[in-house]
Design a protein around this motif. Structure first.
Motif, PDB file in Angstrom:
ATOM      1  N   VAL A  93      34.899  47.611  42.883  1.00 35.40           N
ATOM      2  CA  VAL A  93      34.769  46.255  42.344  1.00 35.40           C
ATOM      3  C   VAL A  93      36.085  45.530  42.583  1.00 35.40           C
ATOM      4  O   VAL A  93      37.140  46.045  42.249  1.00 35.40           O
ATOM      5  N   CYS A 128      32.780  44.777  32.563  1.00 39.35           N
ATOM      6  CA  CYS A 128      31.794  43.788  32.120  1.00 39.35           C
ATOM      7  C   CYS A 128      32.241  42.387  32.526  1.00 39.35           C
ATOM      8  O   CYS A 128      31.424  41.564  32.952  1.00 39.35           O
ATOM      9  N   GLY A 139      31.381  41.808  35.984  1.00 44.83           N
ATOM     10  CA  GLY A 139      29.950  41.531  36.084  1.00 44.83           C
ATOM     11  C   GLY A 139      29.638  40.096  35.702  1.00 44.83           C
ATOM     12  O   GLY A 139      28.919  39.390  36.408  1.00 44.83           O
ATOM     13  N   SER A 182      30.489  37.615  38.250  1.00 44.06           N
ATOM     14  CA  SER A 182      29.718  37.655  39.492  1.00 44.06           C
ATOM     15  C   SER A 182      28.436  36.830  39.370  1.00 44.06           C
ATOM     16  O   SER A 182      27.703  36.679  40.330  1.00 44.06           O
ATOM     17  N   THR A 241      22.138  37.189  32.003  1.00 39.98           N
ATOM     18  CA  THR A 241      23.413  37.886  31.824  1.00 39.98           C
ATOM     19  C   THR A 241      23.245  39.402  31.891  1.00 39.98           C
ATOM     20  O   THR A 241      23.904  40.076  32.687  1.00 39.98           O
ATOM     21  N   ARG A 294      22.427  41.186  35.233  1.00 41.35           N
ATOM     22  CA  ARG A 294      23.511  41.063  36.214  1.00 41.35           C
ATOM     23  C   ARG A 294      24.720  41.914  35.849  1.00 41.35           C
ATOM     24  O   ARG A 294      25.463  42.354  36.719  1.00 41.35           O
ATOM     25  N   VAL A 295      24.928  42.099  34.557  1.00 42.16           N
ATOM     26  CA  VAL A 295      26.095  42.882  34.128  1.00 42.16           C
ATOM     27  C   VAL A 295      25.782  44.375  34.131  1.00 42.16           C
ATOM     28  O   VAL A 295      26.660  45.213  34.295  1.00 42.16           O
ATOM     29  N   PHE A 347      27.357  46.947  36.538  1.00 39.49           N
ATOM     30  CA  PHE A 347      28.782  47.127  36.280  1.00 39.49           C
ATOM     31  C   PHE A 347      28.990  47.986  35.035  1.00 39.49           C
ATOM     32  O   PHE A 347      29.837  48.874  35.005  1.00 39.49           O
ATOM     33  N   VAL A 354      26.306  48.565  43.230  1.00 38.99           N
ATOM     34  CA  VAL A 354      27.210  47.495  42.814  1.00 38.99           C
ATOM     35  C   VAL A 354      27.867  46.855  44.025  1.00 38.99           C
ATOM     36  O   VAL A 354      28.032  45.651  44.109  1.00 38.99           O
TER      37      VAL A 354
END
Lengths: 315, 314
Positions: free
Chosen positions: A313, B199, B202, B205, B229, B232-233, B236, B312
């Protein structure tokens, strides 16, 4: 901090204020233990174990003096016979009816941490840079499997690997040597260094090297003169992560070193000393040991995400 | 690399030229292997070879403190003894308790903090940096100084809790009921920032237009959280939880210094028991078998981790 990512309905000034206060409150509470340890380093031993805990106290360097010295208890007459103390720290020690009998091993352990930390970081980053470039730019058979293998080495519990490494080091005469620990930490750090650095190489456009090769550079020259200079920031960040890992490592250090090559982490808990009451000395050692990491963390704050996820990441 | 003098750079470059001249005609494939081989070899020597050795030892009655004693092959007896032992399940239960509770608390705190930080108040970056500090520190040293903070009479933790909740002096480390929580609290203090940071990544993003579209569709805050939310998180968060879960499953340094497994064996996690068997009782063969069982479990989790990681990434 990226701007323009406010979600609709979240941007009211009051909402921001409340969010900010809550986060600040968490941060301040989370800092209490660290501030407390920093303060304890400057307390006298009685102050460090008073009830209620003392927030205001008269600062003294006794903890730091005790950290760096070994002392023996003597009778008042004997101390009297020595004449006046020659230095401020002798004076501090004599107030407790002690005399300094020599330096403690803390400085040696700290030095070991530095040598082993930097040695293994250099090797891990050197080997990691080469491997990362190889994986990033060439067709390597079983590439994904090899990369997974490299990552998986990080997943073994240190205590589990320590048994055969203990036996292996005993055979090779590497037990309790800095060389052995450097080699071991290099191997542990390679997973991080290869994965992180591969991410950094991937970000450098191939066109640069291709242009260089068209200009008559060989592949290695292109690597040396075009890719490496661009990797500088990435190499620096990777090196700091490796350094912090080696600096913090405890399990291997505990199980594989005892005397000459012992690093600071297994040593700090045994500073506690006579009667188990010398918390200021422990706090002083802890402060000196943690300080560099705190500084590096602040310097690295924008790369942290990348470092803790092995480069997966980025932002 | 940086800061080398010009002449040194030139000399090094000249050396590289000579080296490459020698290698001219060398294919890319051989360069790749020259670059990768040292890493692979070192990992084979320091990771795979010891692993194979552990596997071998796990089928013997070897004791590392008696090197002269003849080593006998005893088949799967170590494994049978392990899986039949009640104590082992106790250690694994303690480990599971630790892993599950640290994850629950850290997800709640970390995700919460990330949602707050994502509101971009003034000074967000400053406070985030402060919050991140604990996770970079040495767990063993953290464990050491928390024993001081946890002192029942004179420690600041007990004092603060008593001040607000009137609990009286809390013997966090010495009490059988509190000791498992003492390690969970310190781990949560240390690693909540990790979950928070992932988080936050995430949350950042998520493109704005998704929320704008939801706004047009008159979605309420809860719906936006649930349908935009959270999904999408989640990858991560999964990555963070798997990574921390693996790390906590093999937790050693923090707990050794904090409680060293006690009182009794209430906080004796798997790795700590392993260390006792291997380096205090010197039952090398038996502890090797335990190591292999732990490794297989972690390796399985690790495989899932890499799958999530790849998801990811893409």
């Amino acid at each position: 901090m990226k701007s323009g990512i406010l979600k609709p309905g979240q941007a009211t000034p009051l909402g921001k204020f409340l969010a900010g206060s809550a986060v600040a409150l968490y941060a301040l509470v989370a800092m209490i233990p660290l501030v407390w340890i920093l303060a304890t380093g400057f307390k006298s031993p009685p102050d460090s174990i008073s009830y209620p805990p003392k927030v205001f106290f008269e600062p003294t360097l006794e903890g730091y003096v005790n950290l760096f010295t070994t002392r023996s208890r003597q009778t008042a007459e004997y101390i009297e016979s020595l004449g006046p103390p020659k230095s401020w720290y002798e004076e501090l020690v004599r107030r407790r009816n002690m005399v300094i009998s020599g330096p403690s091993r803390f400085a040696d352990r700290y030095w070991n941490s530095i040598v082993i930390g930097f040695g293994s970081t250099f090797l891990a980053v050197f080997l990691g840079t080469l491997a990362a470039y190889g994986f990033s730019r060439f067709k390597v058979p079983l590439k994904d499997d090899l990369l997974f293998f490299i990552l998986s080495t990080r997943m073994m519990p240190p205590v589990a690997v320590a048994i055969p490494i203990f036996l292996m080091f005993r055979q090779l005469g590497l037990s309790d040597t800095a060389a052995g620990m450097i080699l071991l930490y290099t191997a542990v750090n390679l997973s991080l260094s290869v994965w992180l650095l591969k991410g950094f190489v991937d970000e450098i456009p191939r066109e640069y090297e291709e242009a260089a090769v068209v200009d008559g550079y060989s592949r290695l020259q292109a690597f040396w003169k075009v890719v490496l200079p661009q990797m500088r920031a990435g190499i620096a960040a990777t090196a700091i992560f490796c350094l912090i890992f080696a600096w913090n490592e405890y399990a291997f250090a505990l199980l594989l070193t005892s005397g000459t090559a012992q690093t600071a982490p297994p040593f700090i808990p045994i500073i506690i000393g006579e009667g188990g009451l010398d918390w200021p000395a422990v706090a002083a050692g802890t402060t000196l040991f943690l300080m560099p990491v705190v500084v590096f963390t602040v310097l690295l704050r924008n790369q942290l995400l990348r470092g803790i996820t092995f480069g997966a990441v980025r932002k | 690399m940086a800061g080398s003098t010009r002449s040194a750079t030139n000399r090094a470059a000249a050396a590289a030229t000579r080296f490459s001249a020698k290698l001219r005609g060398v294919s890319d494939a051989s360069i790749a292997w020259i670059f990768i081989a040292p890493t692979i070899l070192l990992l084979l020597a320091i990771n795979i070879f010891p692993l194979l050795w552990t596997i071998y030892l796990s089928f013997t009655n070897f004791r590392a403190n008696q090197p002269g004693r003849p080593v006998r092959w005893i088949g799967t007896r170590n494994y049978e003894r392990l899986l039949g032992s009640e104590d082992i399940w106790g250690y694994l239960q303690a480990t599971a308790h630790f892993v599950i509770w640290t994850m629950i608390l850290q997800i709640a705190l970390g995700f919460g903090l990330a949602l707050l930080i994502n509101r971009n108040f003034r000074g967000a970056s400053f406070w985030t940096t402060i919050i991140l500090i604990p996770m970079m520190l040495s767990p063993a040293v953290v464990g050491t100084f928390w024993t001081y903070i946890y002192q029942p009479q004179t420690g600041i933790f007990s004092y603060i809790i008593d001040f607000f909740a009137g609990t009286g002096a809390l013997d966090m480390i010495g009490s059988v009921t509190l000791a498992p929580w003492s390690i969970i609290i310190v781990d949560t203090w240390m690693w909540t920032p990790y979950i928070m940071l992932l988080c936050l990544a995430g949350l950042r993003s998520i493109p704005d237009y998704l929320y704008e579209a939801a706004e047009i569709d008159r979605a309420n805050a809860l719906q936006k959280f649930w349908y935009i939310t959270l999904p999408r998180v989640l990858p991560f968060l999964m990555l963070a939880v798997l990574f921390r879960g693996i790390e906590n499953f093999k937790m050693f340094d923090l707990v050794v210094e904090l409680t060293s497994g006690g009182p009794g064996s209430t906080t004796e996690l798997a790795s700590i028991n392993l260390k006792r068997e291997a380096f205090e009782k010197w039952r090398t063969g038996y502890s090797s078998a335990f190591a292999i069982i732990l490794f297989v479990t972690i390796f399985g989790l690790g495989n899932i981790y890499v799958k999530v990681l790849n998801k990811v990434k893409s």
